[in-house]
Design a protein around this motif. Structure first.
Motif, PDB file in Angstrom:
ATOM      1  N   ILE A 182      42.335  40.986   4.757  1.00 32.82           N
ATOM      2  CA  ILE A 182      43.005  41.397   5.987  1.00 32.82           C
ATOM      3  C   ILE A 182      43.108  40.221   6.960  1.00 32.82           C
ATOM      4  O   ILE A 182      44.182  39.942   7.507  1.00 32.82           O
ATOM      5  CB  ILE A 182      42.244  42.570   6.652  1.00 32.82           C
ATOM      6  CG1 ILE A 182      42.235  43.785   5.711  1.00 32.82           C
ATOM      7  CG2 ILE A 182      42.870  42.927   7.987  1.00 32.82           C
ATOM      8  CD1 ILE A 182      41.425  44.957   6.230  1.00 32.82           C
ATOM      9  N   ASP A 183      42.008  39.530   7.156  1.00 28.63           N
ATOM     10  CA  ASP A 183      42.006  38.398   8.083  1.00 28.63           C
ATOM     11  C   ASP A 183      43.029  37.350   7.660  1.00 28.63           C
ATOM     12  O   ASP A 183      43.812  36.856   8.471  1.00 28.63           O
ATOM     13  CB  ASP A 183      40.614  37.755   8.123  1.00 28.63           C
ATOM     14  CG  ASP A 183      39.596  38.666   8.811  1.00 28.63           C
ATOM     15  OD1 ASP A 183      40.033  39.648   9.460  1.00 28.63           O
ATOM     16  OD2 ASP A 183      38.386  38.407   8.691  1.00 28.63           O
ATOM     17  N   SER A 184      43.009  37.053   6.386  1.00 29.49           N
ATOM     18  CA  SER A 184      43.916  36.040   5.872  1.00 29.49           C
ATOM     19  C   SER A 184      45.367  36.476   6.047  1.00 29.49           C
ATOM     20  O   SER A 184      46.231  35.695   6.454  1.00 29.49           O
ATOM     21  CB  SER A 184      43.588  35.786   4.396  1.00 29.49           C
ATOM     22  OG  SER A 184      44.695  35.203   3.759  1.00 29.49           O
ATOM     23  N   ALA A 185      45.627  37.743   5.751  1.00 26.42           N
ATOM     24  CA  ALA A 185      46.990  38.256   5.878  1.00 26.42           C
ATOM     25  C   ALA A 185      47.452  38.181   7.330  1.00 26.42           C
ATOM     26  O   ALA A 185      48.578  37.758   7.613  1.00 26.42           O
ATOM     27  CB  ALA A 185      47.049  39.704   5.379  1.00 26.42           C
ATOM     28  N   LEU A 186      46.580  38.561   8.252  1.00 24.88           N
ATOM     29  CA  LEU A 186      46.930  38.515   9.669  1.00 24.88           C
ATOM     30  C   LEU A 186      47.200  37.077  10.096  1.00 24.88           C
ATOM     31  O   LEU A 186      48.168  36.797  10.811  1.00 24.88           O
ATOM     32  CB  LEU A 186      45.794  39.101  10.513  1.00 24.88           C
ATOM     33  CG  LEU A 186      45.855  40.608  10.694  1.00 24.88           C
ATOM     34  CD1 LEU A 186      44.558  41.141  11.287  1.00 24.88           C
ATOM     35  CD2 LEU A 186      47.035  40.987  11.593  1.00 24.88           C
ATOM     36  N   HIS A 187      46.352  36.188   9.641  1.00 26.93           N
ATOM     37  CA  HIS A 187      46.511  34.772   9.985  1.00 26.93           C
ATOM     38  C   HIS A 187      47.855  34.243   9.487  1.00 26.93           C
ATOM     39  O   HIS A 187      48.616  33.633  10.235  1.00 26.93           O
ATOM     40  CB  HIS A 187      45.352  33.978   9.378  1.00 26.93           C
ATOM     41  CG  HIS A 187      45.417  32.520   9.665  1.00 26.93           C
ATOM     42  ND1 HIS A 187      45.242  32.006  10.941  1.00 26.93           N
ATOM     43  CD2 HIS A 187      45.658  31.470   8.856  1.00 26.93           C
ATOM     44  CE1 HIS A 187      45.376  30.699  10.900  1.00 26.93           C
ATOM     45  NE2 HIS A 187      45.625  30.343   9.646  1.00 26.93           N
ATOM     46  N   GLN A 188      48.158  34.532   8.231  1.00 24.93           N
ATOM     47  CA  GLN A 188      49.426  34.063   7.670  1.00 24.93           C
ATOM     48  C   GLN A 188      50.616  34.692   8.382  1.00 24.93           C
ATOM     49  O   GLN A 188      51.638  34.037   8.601  1.00 24.93           O
ATOM     50  CB  GLN A 188      49.492  34.386   6.184  1.00 24.93           C
ATOM     51  CG  GLN A 188      48.538  33.568   5.353  1.00 24.93           C
ATOM     52  CD  GLN A 188      48.951  33.590   3.886  1.00 24.93           C
ATOM     53  OE1 GLN A 188      48.580  34.471   3.142  1.00 24.93           O
ATOM     54  NE2 GLN A 188      49.761  32.634   3.507  1.00 24.93           N
ATOM     55  N   PHE A 230      51.158  46.512  10.396  1.00 20.53           N
ATOM     56  CA  PHE A 230      50.807  45.522   9.368  1.00 20.53           C
ATOM     57  C   PHE A 230      49.352  45.674   8.933  1.00 20.53           C
ATOM     58  O   PHE A 230      49.029  45.660   7.748  1.00 20.53           O
ATOM     59  CB  PHE A 230      51.045  44.116   9.927  1.00 20.53           C
ATOM     60  CG  PHE A 230      50.804  43.015   8.938  1.00 20.53           C
ATOM     61  CD1 PHE A 230      51.719  42.760   7.922  1.00 20.53           C
ATOM     62  CD2 PHE A 230      49.673  42.220   9.040  1.00 20.53           C
ATOM     63  CE1 PHE A 230      51.499  41.722   7.020  1.00 20.53           C
ATOM     64  CE2 PHE A 230      49.446  41.179   8.136  1.00 20.53           C
ATOM     65  CZ  PHE A 230      50.371  40.933   7.123  1.00 20.53           C
ATOM     66  N   THR A 231      48.479  45.843   9.904  1.00 25.24           N
ATOM     67  CA  THR A 231      47.048  45.991   9.601  1.00 25.24           C
ATOM     68  C   THR A 231      46.787  47.264   8.802  1.00 25.24           C
ATOM     69  O   THR A 231      45.998  47.259   7.856  1.00 25.24           O
ATOM     70  CB  THR A 231      46.233  45.999  10.900  1.00 25.24           C
ATOM     71  OG1 THR A 231      46.535  44.814  11.639  1.00 25.24           O
ATOM     72  CG2 THR A 231      44.738  46.035  10.608  1.00 25.24           C
ATOM     73  N   LEU A 232      47.492  48.335   9.181  1.00 24.05           N
ATOM     74  CA  LEU A 232      47.329  49.585   8.427  1.00 24.05           C
ATOM     75  C   LEU A 232      47.762  49.405   6.974  1.00 24.05           C
ATOM     76  O   LEU A 232      47.117  49.899   6.048  1.00 24.05           O
ATOM     77  CB  LEU A 232      48.134  50.704   9.086  1.00 24.05           C
ATOM     78  CG  LEU A 232      47.521  51.283  10.355  1.00 24.05           C
ATOM     79  CD1 LEU A 232      48.514  52.205  11.056  1.00 24.05           C
ATOM     80  CD2 LEU A 232      46.231  52.043  10.030  1.00 24.05           C
ATOM     81  N   ILE A 233      48.868  48.716   6.786  1.00 23.73           N
ATOM     82  CA  ILE A 233      49.345  48.475   5.421  1.00 23.73           C
ATOM     83  C   ILE A 233      48.314  47.694   4.628  1.00 23.73           C
ATOM     84  O   ILE A 233      48.077  47.939   3.449  1.00 23.73           O
ATOM     85  CB  ILE A 233      50.691  47.714   5.443  1.00 23.73           C
ATOM     86  CG1 ILE A 233      51.783  48.625   5.975  1.00 23.73           C
ATOM     87  CG2 ILE A 233      51.043  47.199   4.051  1.00 23.73           C
ATOM     88  CD1 ILE A 233      53.090  47.925   6.249  1.00 23.73           C
TER      89      ILE A 233
END
Ligand SMILES: [Zn+2]
Ligand SMILES: [Zn+2]
Ligand SMILES: [Zn+2]
Ligand SMILES: [Zn+2]
Lengths: 158, 158
Positions: free
Chosen positions: A16-22, A42-45
């Motif tokens: 999740i962290d990585s996805a948010l960062h990207q 996005f976070t929910l997904i």
DNA sequence: GACGAAATGATATAATATAACACTTCAATA
DNA sequence: TATTGAAGTGTTATATTATATCATTTCGTC
């Protein structure tokens, strides 16, 4: 055999962290606003590696106390798909998070009917085969959907 | 370059006749009843090489004077898809007629966004690439959807 | 602070698909 | 040929997925 799907015990918080960062980076690069609503969706997904439907997202938002309506969700989805931060699975009417939004890739999705997880493959042989087949019949490709349903390695083992 | 799509001036009556003939054989072979309603829906689908939606079919039936409701159409579609006499395009929620219902084939569909026609390819390179990719990641394939959107040769020329 | 563009809120409705139960058809067989 | 049971269809209602439209808010730019 290299499993495409994440390990059962993996640290999903890092996903999740990585996805948010990207996502921040991609949005920035595209001069697009990664607003609160968009970040929430996005976070929910990214809560899992499964695909999730628009109305499941809506329910999740409402459970969080957000007063959202369908258009809100669909707008966020449209935005995220547009930036290729998520992908839509046509055969499920559902969405999942892309884990390589920076690299240009032809989407090829493996979908496990048992655990529901979706994994994305980048396979040059497949891409080439599609391009070649199109070339032979003089077809000008604009978009390609490849969805492969079955059992992931874990689920096939049980 | 061999065009997958039928020639503009082709005798489409022959397409329909041939499709009906093959459908009879497939139904027979499967001990399935090719009823009046199913034949009507099948024939409507074969009115063109475009994909057609369930509700367009419903309208067409009603225009013919048949008092049909959605379930009637969806049942016929389910039957026809089951026998692989037609295929569903997931990204369009629409159906089109299969022109080789007798041969086992991995569906690979070229969809022209301009003229709306759909053509089916049977490309062993593509099939093999999918199987290989799945093998590498230990995925057990049960169904594959490959939908390629763009411009057919005719439409790309204009 | 005024302005305009972008985003979101809110309401309504369109488009796609299925559940449930009643009735009919049809082939097998008693 | 009459019975019967499964398959098919009719009918009504409703679930699910998606979008149009207009009002309001947010936010960066001037
Ligand atoms: Zn994870
Ligand atoms: Zn699985
Ligand atoms: Zn034809
Ligand atoms: Zn075309």
């Amino acid at each position: 055999m290299t499993d495409l799907f994440p390990d059962k015990g993996h640290d999903h918080g890092r996903c999740i962290d990585s996805a948010l960062h990207q996502a921040e980076i991609v949005a920035e690069a595209n001069n697009a606003r990664f607003t609160n609503m968009r970040r929430r969706v996005f976070t929910l997904i990214w809560q899992s590696h499964k695909a999730i439907t628009a109305y499941e997202l809506l329910d999740a938002l409402q459970a969080e106390g957000v007063r959202a309506q369908p258009p809100t969700v669909y707008r966020a989805l449209e935005f995220l798909v547009g930036l290729r931060l998520i992908h839509r699975i046509e055969s499920l009417n559902a969405y999942f998070g892309c884990d390589m939004p920076d690299c240009e890739h032809l989407g090829q999705y493996f979908i496990c009917r048992n655990c529901g997880r979706v994994a994305e493959a980048v396979n040059e042989d497949m891409s080439r085969a599609v391009r070649t087949a199109a070339g032979i019949v003089g077809f000008k490709i604009e978009a390609t959907t490849i969805e492969i349903k079955g059992l992931c390695h874990d689920c096939a083992a049980h």
